[in-house]
Design a protein around this motif. Structure first.
Motif, short mmCIF file in Angstrom:
data_model
loop_
_atom_site.label_atom_id
_atom_site.label_comp_id
_atom_site.label_asym_id
_atom_site.label_seq_id
_atom_site.Cartn_x
_atom_site.Cartn_y
_atom_site.Cartn_z
N THR A 144 0.85 -1.18 0.00
CA THR A 144 0.00 0.00 0.00
C THR A 144 0.89 1.23 0.00
N GLN A 145 0.40 2.31 -0.57
CA GLN A 145 1.06 3.61 -0.50
C GLN A 145 0.36 4.49 0.52
N HIS A 146 -0.68 3.97 1.14
CA HIS A 146 -1.47 4.71 2.13
C HIS A 146 -0.84 4.58 3.51
N SER A 147 -1.27 5.43 4.40
CA SER A 147 -0.76 5.42 5.77
C SER A 147 -1.15 4.11 6.46
N VAL A 148 -0.17 3.55 7.20
CA VAL A 148 -0.38 2.30 7.93
C VAL A 148 0.00 2.55 9.39
N ASN A 149 -0.90 2.22 10.30
CA ASN A 149 -0.61 2.30 11.74
C ASN A 149 -0.38 0.89 12.24
N ILE A 150 0.76 0.68 12.90
CA ILE A 150 1.13 -0.62 13.43
C ILE A 150 1.24 -0.48 14.94
N THR A 151 0.54 -1.34 15.66
CA THR A 151 0.56 -1.30 17.12
C THR A 151 0.97 -2.67 17.65
N SER A 152 1.96 -2.65 18.53
CA SER A 152 2.40 -3.86 19.22
C SER A 152 2.58 -3.49 20.69
N PRO A 153 2.82 -4.46 21.58
CA PRO A 153 2.97 -4.12 22.99
C PRO A 153 4.12 -3.14 23.27
N ALA A 155 5.57 -0.95 20.79
CA ALA A 155 5.73 0.19 19.89
C ALA A 155 4.45 0.54 19.16
N GLN A 156 4.43 1.80 18.73
CA GLN A 156 3.41 2.28 17.81
C GLN A 156 4.15 2.93 16.66
N LEU A 157 3.87 2.46 15.45
CA LEU A 157 4.52 2.99 14.26
C LEU A 157 3.47 3.54 13.31
N THR A 158 3.83 4.58 12.61
CA THR A 158 3.03 5.07 11.50
C THR A 158 3.95 5.12 10.30
N SER A 159 3.54 4.50 9.22
CA SER A 159 4.34 4.43 8.02
C SER A 159 3.53 4.94 6.85
N GLN A 160 4.19 5.65 5.94
CA GLN A 160 3.50 6.09 4.73
C GLN A 160 3.74 5.04 3.66
N GLY A 161 3.14 3.89 3.84
CA GLY A 161 3.25 2.80 2.88
C GLY A 161 3.84 1.56 3.50
N TYR A 174 7.85 3.01 5.06
CA TYR A 174 8.37 4.24 4.49
C TYR A 174 8.00 5.44 5.35
N ARG A 175 8.95 6.35 5.52
CA ARG A 175 8.76 7.58 6.32
C ARG A 175 8.08 7.23 7.65
N ILE A 176 8.80 6.53 8.48
CA ILE A 176 8.28 6.00 9.73
C ILE A 176 8.32 7.04 10.85
N LYS A 177 7.25 7.06 11.61
CA LYS A 177 7.20 7.77 12.89
C LYS A 177 6.91 6.72 13.93
N ALA A 178 7.71 6.70 15.01
CA ALA A 178 7.57 5.60 15.96
C ALA A 178 7.62 6.09 17.40
N ARG A 179 6.91 5.36 18.27
CA ARG A 179 7.02 5.47 19.71
C ARG A 179 7.33 4.09 20.22
N TYR A 180 8.42 3.98 20.96
CA TYR A 180 8.89 2.68 21.41
C TYR A 180 9.06 2.67 22.92
N ALA A 181 8.57 1.63 23.56
CA ALA A 181 8.76 1.45 25.00
C ALA A 181 9.48 0.13 25.19
N PRO A 182 10.72 0.15 25.69
CA PRO A 182 11.47 -1.10 25.86
C PRO A 182 10.75 -2.04 26.83
N PRO A 183 10.90 -3.35 26.63
CA PRO A 183 10.27 -4.31 27.55
C PRO A 183 10.84 -4.17 28.95
N HIS A 184 10.01 -4.43 29.94
CA HIS A 184 10.42 -4.29 31.33
C HIS A 184 11.20 -5.47 31.82
#
Length: 184
Positions: A144-153, A155-161, A174-184
């Motif tokens: 896809t070339q559309h925005s994709v939101n990926i959620t895992s325990p 991290a949260q990623l947003t990719s433009q494709g 592509y063109r990733i924006k991410a929030r990552y929380a390391p495992p405890h």
């Protein structure tokens, strides 16, 4: 992501199309549908697939199915499919519309597409959300070339494709924006 996800959707769509085409016949009222390009349609679709031992493999529910003569394409609306592993739900796909074209060589998912793998002791849950996703079952690819939101325990990623090779397990974002929380 499990390659069965794409195969099951393509097989279910193709199987449903074949069954409805075979049993549709030439009933009264079909002339109106044929003039609009639809040779058959059905409502409240439910498909259940089992393996040789009778274990549940997949189930599909859709509000409607239409087969369009032009382009030999099938369209399912309000689609929800669940895949099972060892008798337990493993993943699900939700899409407002699923369109199979070119004899199932391409599957286009639109309108609130959600692909979710459920958590297991070996892996955490993962969820993909987009508004447009194209799958190529024979090539085992998603894109896809559309925005994709990926959620895992973690991290949260947003990719433009997204370009995914399900055969090798390689995913390109592509063109990733991410929030990552390391495992405890």
């Amino acid at each position: 992501m499990d390659t069965r996800l794409l195969y099951v959707l393509a097989l279910v769509t193709g199987g449903a199309v074949g069954l409805f085409y075979y049993y549709s016949g030439s009933a009264p009222g079909n002339d109106l549908q044929l003039s609009s390009g639809i040779d058959f349609s059905a409502k409240q679709i439910r498909h259940v697939q089992t393996d040789d031992q009778g274990e549940l493999v997949a189930e599909l529910n859709a509000a409607s199915l239409e087969h369009h003569v032009k382009g030999d394409r099938s369209v399912l609306t309000d689609t929800r499919s669940i895949w099972y592993r060892d008798g337990k739900p493993d993943a699900q796909l939700i899409a407002g519309m699923a369109e199979s074209t070119e004899e199932g060589q391409q599957v286009i998912l639109t309108q609130g597409v959600q692909v979710e793998q459920f958590a297991t002791p070996q892996r955490g849950a993962m969820r993909f959300e987009t508004d447009y996703l194209v799958g190529y079952p024979e090539q085992k690819r998603l894109e896809t070339q559309h925005s994709v939101n990926i959620t895992s325990p973690q991290a949260q990623l947003t990719s433009q494709g997204l370009n995914a090779n399900l055969d090798t397990g390689e995913y390109d974002f592509y063109r990733i924006k991410a929030r990552y929380a390391p495992p405890h």
